[in-house]
Design a protein around this motif. Structure first.
Motif, PDB file in Angstrom:
ATOM      1  N   LYS A  85      14.477  -2.985   5.035  1.00 15.16           N
ATOM      2  CA  LYS A  85      13.540  -4.070   5.329  1.00 15.16           C
ATOM      3  C   LYS A  85      13.096  -4.058   6.793  1.00 15.16           C
ATOM      4  N   PHE A  86      13.082  -2.842   7.368  1.00 13.93           N
ATOM      5  CA  PHE A  86      12.688  -2.747   8.776  1.00 13.93           C
ATOM      6  C   PHE A  86      12.230  -1.327   9.085  1.00 13.93           C
ATOM      7  N   MET A  87      11.203  -1.277   9.959  1.00  9.83           N
ATOM      8  CA  MET A  87      10.764  -0.005  10.524  1.00  9.83           C
ATOM      9  C   MET A  87      10.226  -0.331  11.910  1.00  9.83           C
ATOM     10  N   SER A  88      10.715   0.379  12.911  1.00 12.05           N
ATOM     11  CA  SER A  88      10.276   0.088  14.272  1.00 12.05           C
ATOM     12  C   SER A  88       8.793   0.406  14.428  1.00 12.05           C
ATOM     13  N   GLU A  89       8.202  -0.216  15.447  1.00 15.03           N
ATOM     14  CA  GLU A  89       6.776  -0.005  15.722  1.00 15.03           C
ATOM     15  C   GLU A  89       6.480   1.469  16.002  1.00 15.03           C
ATOM     16  N   SER A  90       7.338   2.125  16.781  1.00 14.80           N
ATOM     17  CA  SER A  90       7.117   3.536  17.130  1.00 14.80           C
ATOM     18  C   SER A  90       7.282   4.439  15.903  1.00 14.80           C
ATOM     19  N   GLU A  93       4.161   3.939  13.775  1.00 15.48           N
ATOM     20  CA  GLU A  93       2.990   4.603  14.353  1.00 15.48           C
ATOM     21  C   GLU A  93       3.068   6.115  14.136  1.00 15.48           C
ATOM     22  N   TYR A  94       4.242   6.691  14.317  1.00 15.51           N
ATOM     23  CA  TYR A  94       4.433   8.132  14.095  1.00 15.51           C
ATOM     24  C   TYR A  94       4.168   8.476  12.625  1.00 15.51           C
ATOM     25  N   PHE A  95       4.720   7.679  11.738  1.00 16.41           N
ATOM     26  CA  PHE A  95       4.538   7.888  10.296  1.00 16.41           C
ATOM     27  C   PHE A  95       3.064   7.789   9.923  1.00 16.41           C
ATOM     28  N   ARG A  96       2.373   6.805  10.474  1.00 19.21           N
ATOM     29  CA  ARG A  96       0.950   6.607  10.183  1.00 19.21           C
ATOM     30  C   ARG A  96       0.126   7.803  10.649  1.00 19.21           C
ATOM     31  N   LYS A  97       0.433   8.326  11.836  1.00 18.01           N
ATOM     32  CA  LYS A  97      -0.287   9.496  12.343  1.00 18.01           C
ATOM     33  C   LYS A  97      -0.028  10.724  11.477  1.00 18.01           C
TER      34      LYS A  97
END
Length: 124
Positions: A85-90, A93-97
């Motif tokens: 139930k958590f994923m850090s912002e960084s 962002e890495y996953f999205r890229k």
């Protein structure tokens, strides 16, 4: 004249070649699992041989399997994030890229496949 009659193979072409050439051609056909007729026609008409066509189709299937593995990995990551139930912002962002890159590669692959399919269709 029907299309079948138009392409019915009933004529012969005799050519003279050395026994060494004949042996090489027959070995090439055996290796490629094609007929001598197919080899000659493909060469003369600058078309893909059945063997080359099989390799292209195999390559396409292999590429598709690679993307299936990537999609499986994405689902595994999503499962882990859902569990935690958590994923850090960084990390997000890495996953999205990475997803953007995969989408771009998939689009490029599809364009290439369309060109390949078009060439295969023209070759038949």
């Amino acid at each position: 004249m029907t299309k079948e009659q138009e392409f019915e193979k009933k004529d012969y072409v005799k050519i003279r070649i050395s026994s060494i050439q004949k042996a090489k051609w027959k070995k090439a056909c055996l290796d490629k699992k094609i007929s001598l007729t197919s080899l000659v026609i493909s060469s003369v008409e600058n078309r893909l041989t059945d063997d080359e066509r099989r390799k292209v189709i195999g390559f396409i299937e292999k590429q598709e399997n690679i993307f299936v593995k990537i999609e499986t990995n994405i689902n595994q990551i999503a499962r882990i994030v859902n569990t935690q139930k958590f994923m850090s912002e960084s990390e997000f962002e890495y996953f999205r890229k990475q997803l953007e890159k995969i989408t771009l590669l998939k689009d490029q692959q599809n364009e290439i496949f369309l060109k390949i399919y078009s060439l295969l269709a023209d070759d038949c």
